[in-house]
Design a protein around this motif. Sequence first.
Motif, PDB file in Angstrom:
ATOM      1  N   LEU A 287       0.819  -1.211   0.000  1.00 51.73           N
ATOM      2  CA  LEU A 287       0.000   0.000   0.000  1.00 51.73           C
ATOM      3  C   LEU A 287       0.853   1.262   0.000  1.00 51.73           C
ATOM      4  CD1 LEU A 287      -2.345  -2.015   0.689  1.00 51.73           C
ATOM      5  CD2 LEU A 287      -3.311  -0.144   2.027  1.00 51.73           C
ATOM      6  N   ALA A 288       2.062   1.151   0.554  1.00 51.55           N
ATOM      7  CA  ALA A 288       2.943   2.322   0.605  1.00 51.55           C
ATOM      8  C   ALA A 288       3.414   2.704  -0.797  1.00 51.55           C
ATOM      9  CB  ALA A 288       4.149   2.031   1.500  1.00 51.55           C
ATOM     10  N   PHE A 289       3.513   1.689  -1.671  1.00 57.02           N
ATOM     11  CA  PHE A 289       4.090   1.912  -2.991  1.00 57.02           C
ATOM     12  C   PHE A 289       3.454   3.065  -3.780  1.00 57.02           C
ATOM     13  CE2 PHE A 289       4.535   0.907  -7.514  1.00 57.02           C
ATOM     14  CZ  PHE A 289       5.909   0.953  -7.625  1.00 57.02           C
ATOM     15  N   PRO A 290       2.134   3.038  -3.992  1.00 57.15           N
ATOM     16  CA  PRO A 290       1.545   4.164  -4.758  1.00 57.15           C
ATOM     17  C   PRO A 290       1.720   5.515  -4.060  1.00 57.15           C
ATOM     18  CG  PRO A 290      -0.179   2.693  -3.910  1.00 57.15           C
ATOM     19  CD  PRO A 290       1.124   2.016  -3.654  1.00 57.15           C
ATOM     20  N   LEU A 291       1.908   5.505  -2.747  1.00 56.01           N
ATOM     21  CA  LEU A 291       2.089   6.767  -2.017  1.00 56.01           C
ATOM     22  C   LEU A 291       3.517   7.281  -2.189  1.00 56.01           C
ATOM     23  CD1 LEU A 291       0.171   5.764   1.235  1.00 56.01           C
ATOM     24  CD2 LEU A 291      -0.661   7.192  -0.635  1.00 56.01           C
ATOM     25  N   GLU A 292       4.481   6.345  -2.174  1.00 57.40           N
ATOM     26  CA  GLU A 292       5.882   6.735  -2.386  1.00 57.40           C
ATOM     27  C   GLU A 292       6.054   7.320  -3.781  1.00 57.40           C
ATOM     28  OE1 GLU A 292       7.915   3.086  -1.556  1.00 57.40           O
ATOM     29  OE2 GLU A 292       7.631   3.304   0.610  1.00 57.40           O
ATOM     30  N   VAL A 293       5.428   6.657  -4.753  1.00 53.12           N
ATOM     31  CA  VAL A 293       5.489   7.148  -6.139  1.00 53.12           C
ATOM     32  C   VAL A 293       5.004   8.596  -6.198  1.00 53.12           C
ATOM     33  CG1 VAL A 293       4.482   6.864  -8.447  1.00 53.12           C
ATOM     34  CG2 VAL A 293       5.225   4.865  -7.156  1.00 53.12           C
ATOM     35  N   ARG A 294       4.020   8.905  -5.351  1.00 50.82           N
ATOM     36  CA  ARG A 294       3.453  10.262  -5.339  1.00 50.82           C
ATOM     37  C   ARG A 294       4.149  11.171  -4.325  1.00 50.82           C
ATOM     38  NH1 ARG A 294      -0.063   6.758  -7.191  1.00 50.82           N
ATOM     39  NH2 ARG A 294      -1.338   7.381  -8.961  1.00 50.82           N
ATOM     40  N   LYS A 295       5.276  10.706  -3.806  1.00 50.88           N
ATOM     41  CA  LYS A 295       6.129  11.511  -2.915  1.00 50.88           C
ATOM     42  C   LYS A 295       5.399  12.002  -1.661  1.00 50.88           C
ATOM     43  CE  LYS A 295       9.489  12.412  -6.329  1.00 50.88           C
ATOM     44  NZ  LYS A 295       9.557  10.949  -6.639  1.00 50.88           N
ATOM     45  N   ILE A 296       4.635  11.081  -1.079  1.00 49.68           N
ATOM     46  CA  ILE A 296       3.938  11.434   0.151  1.00 49.68           C
ATOM     47  C   ILE A 296       4.802  11.019   1.340  1.00 49.68           C
ATOM     48  CG2 ILE A 296       1.891  10.882   1.542  1.00 49.68           C
ATOM     49  CD1 ILE A 296       0.387  10.777  -1.190  1.00 49.68           C
ATOM     50  N   GLY A 297       4.965  11.932   2.295  1.00 52.36           N
ATOM     51  CA  GLY A 297       5.867  11.720   3.438  1.00 52.36           C
ATOM     52  C   GLY A 297       5.454  10.579   4.345  1.00 52.36           C
ATOM     53  N   LYS A 298       6.429  10.124   5.157  1.00 53.10           N
ATOM     54  CA  LYS A 298       6.262   8.894   5.935  1.00 53.10           C
ATOM     55  C   LYS A 298       5.057   8.914   6.877  1.00 53.10           C
ATOM     56  CE  LYS A 298       9.071   5.421   8.296  1.00 53.10           C
ATOM     57  NZ  LYS A 298       8.629   5.269   9.674  1.00 53.10           N
ATOM     58  N   SER A 299       4.896   9.987   7.650  1.00 55.46           N
ATOM     59  CA  SER A 299       3.829   9.966   8.664  1.00 55.46           C
ATOM     60  C   SER A 299       2.449   9.997   7.995  1.00 55.46           C
ATOM     61  CB  SER A 299       3.988  11.113   9.652  1.00 55.46           C
ATOM     62  OG  SER A 299       3.878  12.343   8.970  1.00 55.46           O
ATOM     63  N   GLU A 300       2.351  10.788   6.929  1.00 51.37           N
ATOM     64  CA  GLU A 300       1.080  10.846   6.206  1.00 51.37           C
ATOM     65  C   GLU A 300       0.797   9.500   5.530  1.00 51.37           C
ATOM     66  OE1 GLU A 300       0.934  14.064   3.364  1.00 51.37           O
ATOM     67  OE2 GLU A 300      -1.156  13.578   2.854  1.00 51.37           O
ATOM     68  N   ARG A 301       1.875   8.902   5.037  1.00 52.71           N
ATOM     69  CA  ARG A 301       1.775   7.604   4.383  1.00 52.71           C
ATOM     70  C   ARG A 301       1.191   6.573   5.346  1.00 52.71           C
ATOM     71  NH1 ARG A 301       7.354   7.412   2.054  1.00 52.71           N
ATOM     72  NH2 ARG A 301       7.860   5.817   3.576  1.00 52.71           N
ATOM     73  N   GLU A 302       1.762   6.543   6.551  1.00 49.67           N
ATOM     74  CA  GLU A 302       1.308   5.552   7.535  1.00 49.67           C
ATOM     75  C   GLU A 302      -0.157   5.747   7.905  1.00 49.67           C
ATOM     76  OE1 GLU A 302       4.357   5.680  10.521  1.00 49.67           O
ATOM     77  OE2 GLU A 302       5.671   4.403   9.282  1.00 49.67           O
TER      78      GLU A 302
END
Length: 366
Positions: A104-119
């Motif tokens: 689930l983190a993958f599409p968020l990393e691609v969109r450069k979303i920071g760690k805390s927001e990602r979690e």
Amino acid sequence: MTTRTSNDAFVEFERVQKSYDGETLVVKDLNLTMPKGEFLTMLGPSGSGKTTCLMMLAGFETATHGEIKLDGQPINNIPPHKRGIGMVFQNYALFPHMTIAENLAFPLEVRKIGKSEREAKIKRALEMVEMGRFGGRRPAQLSGGQQQRVALARALVFEPELVLMDEPLGALDKQLREKMQFEITRLAHDLGITVVYVTHDQTEALTMSDRVAVFNDGVIQQLAPPDELYEQPANSFVAQFIGENNTLEGEVKEIRDGIAVVQLDDGELIDCKPINVSKPGERTRVSIRPERVEFNKSRLKPGAHTLKAEVLEFIYMGDIFRTRLRVAGNDEFIIKTRNAPDQVRLEPGAQIEIGWLPEDCRALDA
Ligand SMILES: Nc1ncnc2c1ncn2[C@@H]1O[C@H](COP(=O)(O)OP(=O)(O)OP(=O)(O)O)[C@@H](O)[C@H]1O
Ligand SMILES: [Mg+2]
């Protein structure tokens, strides 16, 4: 900045054509407008062009002709990662070497979303599909249905405005399929997401969708809400493809006052509703739904037309009785009746009279 009302077109196909080989058109002339928040299903037989349409909308294929717009903008002008499209495909598997949370983190990393927001987003998405406790597992440690739920969470985690789903439930058993159908529609509705869903399962299409586009041969045959598709099929293909349907072949004798008089091939004359017949002499297929046929004389409404029929087979199905008849030379004429204490069970060999109202009998293309 432009302002938009909820009635504006969100997804638009304008005169779209697609050919893979430069010769045959697998999508012929597609026109389709979807408002934001709509759940639209593309339904049709294998090879009718459904996946191709989804691929063009996702940007993996380009249209040979015509234009596809997303939120008013031609899609070619929007880079893929800015299209905000989530995808769930039957064979679009989870990454096996990653945990569920990493998937689930993958599409968020691609969109450069920071760690805390990602979690926070991952947690919310997993809870949404009731998989909150499974973040640390790998896909192989989940059941098929759980993997499917994670795939759905992964498509939704970056809060896309548009989600494309291509036979996402194809691999699941009936019970799980029905549960997931319900969950998908509920989530889409709660989150206000626009969905284009592809299936060749008509029950799935009818139960999940705001509107269904019935495809055949690269052409939308009818685009309508489920009840309209079933009650008012626009042509013979749709009448045959959606639900069970009886057809009787004949020739149009006369059309007047909204009634087509059709002479069936065995000579009998019946009144029908003219749908896509226009003049005497035309061949037609008359279509009647099995549940609109009545054989109990006392229940026949005034104005109902009657025909002789022979009972060929009686099948007890629990909630309904399904009876196969010979009518006007057709041995596959089906009627369905509700199992009620007073309902007559027809014996094979019996000669009966059946009837229906002219408005339940549609004269379609031959
Ligand atoms: N990459 C490709 N190259 C060439 N032809 C293709 C390609 N993809 C699909 N086609 C052809 O285009 C037509 C439409 O295929 P498409 O995959 O859109 O059908 P579909 O409605 O999704 O069918 P199904 O229900 O089997 O998934 C088919 O005749 C298919 O063989
Ligand atoms: Mg397909």
